[in-house]
Design a protein around this motif. Structure first.
Motif, short mmCIF file in Angstrom:
data_model
loop_
_atom_site.label_atom_id
_atom_site.label_comp_id
_atom_site.label_asym_id
_atom_site.label_seq_id
_atom_site.Cartn_x
_atom_site.Cartn_y
_atom_site.Cartn_z
N MET A 244 0.83 -1.20 0.00
CA MET A 244 0.00 0.00 0.00
C MET A 244 0.87 1.25 0.00
SD MET A 244 -3.32 -0.78 2.41
CE MET A 244 -2.37 -1.09 3.91
N GLN A 245 1.93 1.25 0.80
CA GLN A 245 2.82 2.40 0.85
C GLN A 245 3.48 2.64 -0.50
OE1 GLN A 245 5.15 1.25 4.44
NE2 GLN A 245 4.62 3.28 5.19
N TYR A 246 3.83 1.58 -1.20
CA TYR A 246 4.45 1.72 -2.51
C TYR A 246 3.53 2.50 -3.46
CZ TYR A 246 6.08 0.51 -7.20
OH TYR A 246 6.48 0.58 -8.51
N ILE A 247 2.24 2.16 -3.43
CA ILE A 247 1.28 2.81 -4.34
C ILE A 247 1.13 4.28 -4.00
CG2 ILE A 247 -1.12 2.86 -5.10
CD1 ILE A 247 -1.19 -0.18 -4.58
N VAL A 248 0.93 4.61 -2.71
CA VAL A 248 0.70 6.01 -2.36
C VAL A 248 1.96 6.84 -2.54
CG1 VAL A 248 -1.23 5.51 -0.81
CG2 VAL A 248 1.08 5.61 0.12
N LYS A 249 3.12 6.25 -2.34
CA LYS A 249 4.36 6.99 -2.57
C LYS A 249 4.54 7.27 -4.06
CE LYS A 249 6.93 5.40 1.48
NZ LYS A 249 8.03 4.56 1.99
N ARG A 250 4.24 6.27 -4.87
CA ARG A 250 4.39 6.42 -6.32
C ARG A 250 3.43 7.47 -6.87
NH1 ARG A 250 4.03 1.35 -10.58
NH2 ARG A 250 4.67 2.48 -12.45
N ASN A 251 2.22 7.54 -6.29
CA ASN A 251 1.20 8.46 -6.79
C ASN A 251 1.02 9.70 -5.93
OD1 ASN A 251 0.48 6.81 -9.06
ND2 ASN A 251 -0.56 5.43 -7.63
N LYS A 252 1.93 9.89 -4.97
CA LYS A 252 1.96 11.08 -4.11
C LYS A 252 0.63 11.32 -3.41
CE LYS A 252 5.70 13.32 -6.65
NZ LYS A 252 6.19 14.53 -7.36
N ALA A 253 0.07 10.25 -2.87
CA ALA A 253 -1.17 10.35 -2.10
C ALA A 253 -0.85 10.12 -0.62
CB ALA A 253 -2.17 9.31 -2.59
N HIS A 254 -1.86 10.27 0.22
CA HIS A 254 -1.69 10.04 1.66
C HIS A 254 -2.66 8.94 2.08
CE1 HIS A 254 -0.20 11.63 5.62
NE2 HIS A 254 -1.18 10.82 6.01
N LEU A 255 -2.15 7.96 2.79
CA LEU A 255 -2.95 6.80 3.21
C LEU A 255 -3.27 6.91 4.70
CD1 LEU A 255 -4.11 3.96 2.59
CD2 LEU A 255 -1.84 3.03 3.11
N HIS A 256 -4.56 6.81 5.02
CA HIS A 256 -5.03 6.85 6.39
C HIS A 256 -5.59 5.47 6.74
CE1 HIS A 256 -5.28 11.39 6.03
NE2 HIS A 256 -5.42 11.02 4.76
N ILE A 257 -5.02 4.81 7.73
CA ILE A 257 -5.47 3.47 8.10
C ILE A 257 -5.98 3.47 9.54
CG2 ILE A 257 -4.84 1.04 8.34
CD1 ILE A 257 -2.62 1.44 6.38
N VAL A 258 -7.22 3.02 9.72
CA VAL A 258 -7.77 2.89 11.07
C VAL A 258 -7.34 1.55 11.65
CG1 VAL A 258 -9.89 2.75 12.45
CG2 VAL A 258 -9.76 4.34 10.51
N THR A 259 -6.77 1.61 12.84
CA THR A 259 -6.34 0.39 13.53
C THR A 259 -6.94 0.36 14.92
OG1 THR A 259 -4.35 1.41 14.47
CG2 THR A 259 -4.13 0.41 12.28
N HIS A 260 -6.87 -0.80 15.55
CA HIS A 260 -7.38 -0.95 16.91
C HIS A 260 -6.20 -1.15 17.87
CE1 HIS A 260 -11.52 -1.13 15.52
NE2 HIS A 260 -11.12 -1.96 14.57
N VAL A 261 -6.49 -0.95 19.14
CA VAL A 261 -5.44 -1.09 20.15
C VAL A 261 -5.78 -2.22 21.11
CG1 VAL A 261 -4.74 1.33 20.06
CG2 VAL A 261 -6.52 0.64 21.67
N LYS A 262 -4.78 -2.66 21.82
CA LYS A 262 -4.97 -3.71 22.82
C LYS A 262 -5.76 -3.17 24.00
CE LYS A 262 -0.37 -5.26 21.45
NZ LYS A 262 1.06 -5.27 21.84
N LYS A 263 -6.45 -4.08 24.70
CA LYS A 263 -7.19 -3.66 25.88
C LYS A 263 -6.23 -3.14 26.94
CE LYS A 263 -10.64 -5.79 27.54
NZ LYS A 263 -11.56 -6.79 28.17
N PRO A 264 -6.59 -2.04 27.61
CA PRO A 264 -5.69 -1.50 28.64
C PRO A 264 -5.71 -2.36 29.90
CG PRO A 264 -7.74 -0.29 28.63
CD PRO A 264 -7.82 -1.26 27.48
N GLN A 265 -4.69 -2.20 30.71
CA GLN A 265 -4.64 -2.92 31.98
C GLN A 265 -5.82 -2.51 32.86
OE1 GLN A 265 -0.81 -2.29 33.81
NE2 GLN A 265 0.09 -4.05 32.77
N ASN A 266 -6.44 -3.49 33.47
CA ASN A 266 -7.58 -3.27 34.36
C ASN A 266 -8.75 -2.57 33.65
OD1 ASN A 266 -6.05 -4.31 36.56
ND2 ASN A 266 -5.07 -2.31 36.79
N ASP A 267 -8.77 -2.68 32.32
CA ASP A 267 -9.83 -2.05 31.51
C ASP A 267 -9.95 -0.55 31.76
OD1 ASP A 267 -10.48 -4.46 30.33
OD2 ASP A 267 -11.94 -4.99 31.88
N ASP A 268 -8.86 0.10 32.12
CA ASP A 268 -8.87 1.52 32.43
C ASP A 268 -8.60 2.33 31.17
OD1 ASP A 268 -8.72 4.04 33.46
OD2 ASP A 268 -6.92 3.70 34.67
N GLU A 269 -9.67 2.84 30.56
CA GLU A 269 -9.55 3.61 29.32
C GLU A 269 -9.33 5.10 29.57
OE1 GLU A 269 -12.68 2.81 26.58
OE2 GLU A 269 -12.24 0.66 26.46
#
Length: 322
Positions: A193-218
Motif C-alpha cells: 500500500m505504501q508503494y502505491i501512495v508513494k508512487r502516486n503522491k497520495a496520503h494513506l489513512h489506516i484505522v487500527t485498533h489497540v490492545k485492551k488497557p490494563q484493568n480495563d482503564d480507558e
C-alpha cells in the motif's frame, strides 16, 4: 536465502541485479528543480491541514505518507476521520473504504458534519447541495465485511492513479483478510500500500485498533505501541494519530442532565474538554502532542468552542478533470 538462476555464478548475478537497478540511481542534481521549489516554498510546513486553525503550524498531512488512526473501541475514530476528510475534500479528492459501515451511513455522518446544525437534521435542499458539492470530490469504495488484500491494493491503485485521489482511507485494517498472527504478511501488505501512495503522491489513512488497557482503564490514553498486530506497524507509519475521549467528562455531562453537579464536578467540566487528538508520531514534523476539543453531538463535530459547531463553506475548488 538468495536464489541464483541456473547458469549464473554469484558475480554475474550481482552484475545483473546492478544493471536492473541502475535506472533508479541518479546524481543529486536530478532533483535540482524540486529542491529549489521546496526551498523557496512560502509554507514553512508543507502538506494538508487539519480543520482546526490551532493545529496548522503543528501537524500536516504530507504526500506519499501513511497515518495510522487508532484508539479504543467507541472512541469515535471513524467519525473524527470523516470530519477530517470533509475538510480535505474542499481542495483534494478523497476516497473512503469503510468496511464496517454502509456508504449511506458514512455520507450521512459527513452530511451532518457539513451542516453544522445545533439541532435537528438538514433540509433536503441542503442534502442536494452537499451531494452536488461532494460529486467527484468524495469517492466511496462500496464494499463491506472482510476483503482479501488484493482487492484493497487494487482499489487504492485505481483511486490514486486513475481518479487522482490524494487521500485514501482504509477503515479498518482488521477487516482485511490477513492472518492475525502472521506479522510478515501484515508487513508485506502495508509495504504494498505504501508503494502505491508513494508512487502516486497520495496520503494513506489506516484505522487500527489497540490492545485492551490494563484493568480495563480507558482513562489512560493508548500509545503507538498499543496498536494491535505487528509491532512494526507504528514503525512503518509516518504518523500515528490517537483519538482519545474524556470518559469522565462524558459521564458528568450525562449526570448533569438529571441533577445538579457539585462544585468539584462543575469545576472539572469547566477546565477540561471532551476529546483529544494525540499526535504520537510525526516523522517529518517537529511537533508531537495533544490537541483538545469539545464534541458537539448533533453535528458530530469536534469543535474548539463548546456548543458552537463549525459552519461549512462550499465555495472551494478542487481539480475534477482527472
Amino acid at each position: 536465502m538468495i536464489n541464483i538462476p541456473d547458469g549464473l555464478d554469484y558475480e554475474s548475478y550481482v552484475d545483473l541485479l546492478g544493471n536492473l537497478e541502475a535506472q533508479d540511481l541518479r546524481s543529486s542534481a536530478h532533483w535540482r528543480q524540486e529542491l529549489l521549489e521546496y526551498n523557496n516554498s512560502d509554507e514553512l510546513i508543507h502538506g494538508d491541514t487539519l480543520p482546526f486553525p490551532k493545529a496548522h503550524s503543528l501537524f500536516r498531512y504530507r504526500p506519499s505518507e501513511m497515518t495510522l488512526v487508532t484508539g479504543y473501541n467507541g472512541s469515535k475514530k471513524s467519525m473524527v476521520l470523516g470530519q477530517l476528510m470533509l475538510h480535505l475534500a474542499k481542495t483534494k479528492k478523497v476516497c473512503i473504504c469503510s468496511l464496517e459501515m454502509q456508504p449511506t451511513v458514512t455520507l450521512h455522518r459527513m452530511l451532518m458534519q457539513a451542516a453544522g446544525a445545533s439541532d435537528g437534521r438538514p433540509a433536503d435542499r441542503f442534502v442536494e447541495q452537499f451531494m452536488d458539492w461532494a460529486d467527484n470530490r468524495i469517492y466511496i469504495f462500496d464494499a463491506l465485511d472482510t476483503l482479501p488484500p488484493e482487492r484493497i491494493i487494487g482499489f487504492i491503485h485505481y483511486a490514486t492513479k486513475e481518479l487522482g485521489c490524494e487521500h485514501i482511507v482504509l477503515d479498518s485494517l482488521s477487516k482485511v483478510a490477513l492472518k492475525y498472527d502472521d506479522y510478515n504478511q501484515q508487513n508485506e501488505f502495508i509495504n504494498k500500500m505504501q508503494y502505491i501512495v508513494k508512487r502516486n503522491k497520495a496520503h494513506l489513512h489506516i484505522v487500527t485498533h489497540v490492545k485492551k488497557p490494563q484493568n480495563d482503564d480507558e482513562s489512560i490514553a493508548p500509545s503507538r505501541y498499543s496498536i494491535r498486530g505487528a509491532g512494526s506497524l507504528s514503525d512503518m507509519a509516518d504518523n500515528v494519530m490517537i483519538i482519545q475521549p474524556n470518559r469522565k467528562r462524558e459521564a458528568l455531562k450525562e449526570i448533569a442532565k438529571t441533577r445538579e453537579l457539585d462544585e468539584k464536578q462543575q469545576d472539572y467540566l469547566q477546565k477540561t474538554k471532551d476529546h483529544a487528538i494525540i499526535i504520537a508520531k510525526q516523522r517529518h514534523g517537529a511537533w508531537e502532542g495533544s490537541l483538545n476539543f469539545y464534541f458537539h453531538s448533533n453535528s458530530l463535530q469536534l469543535t474548539e468552542r463548546e456548543g458552537v459547531p463549525h459552519k461549512f463553506s462550499f465555495d472551494t475548488v478542487v481539480d475534477t478533470d482527472n
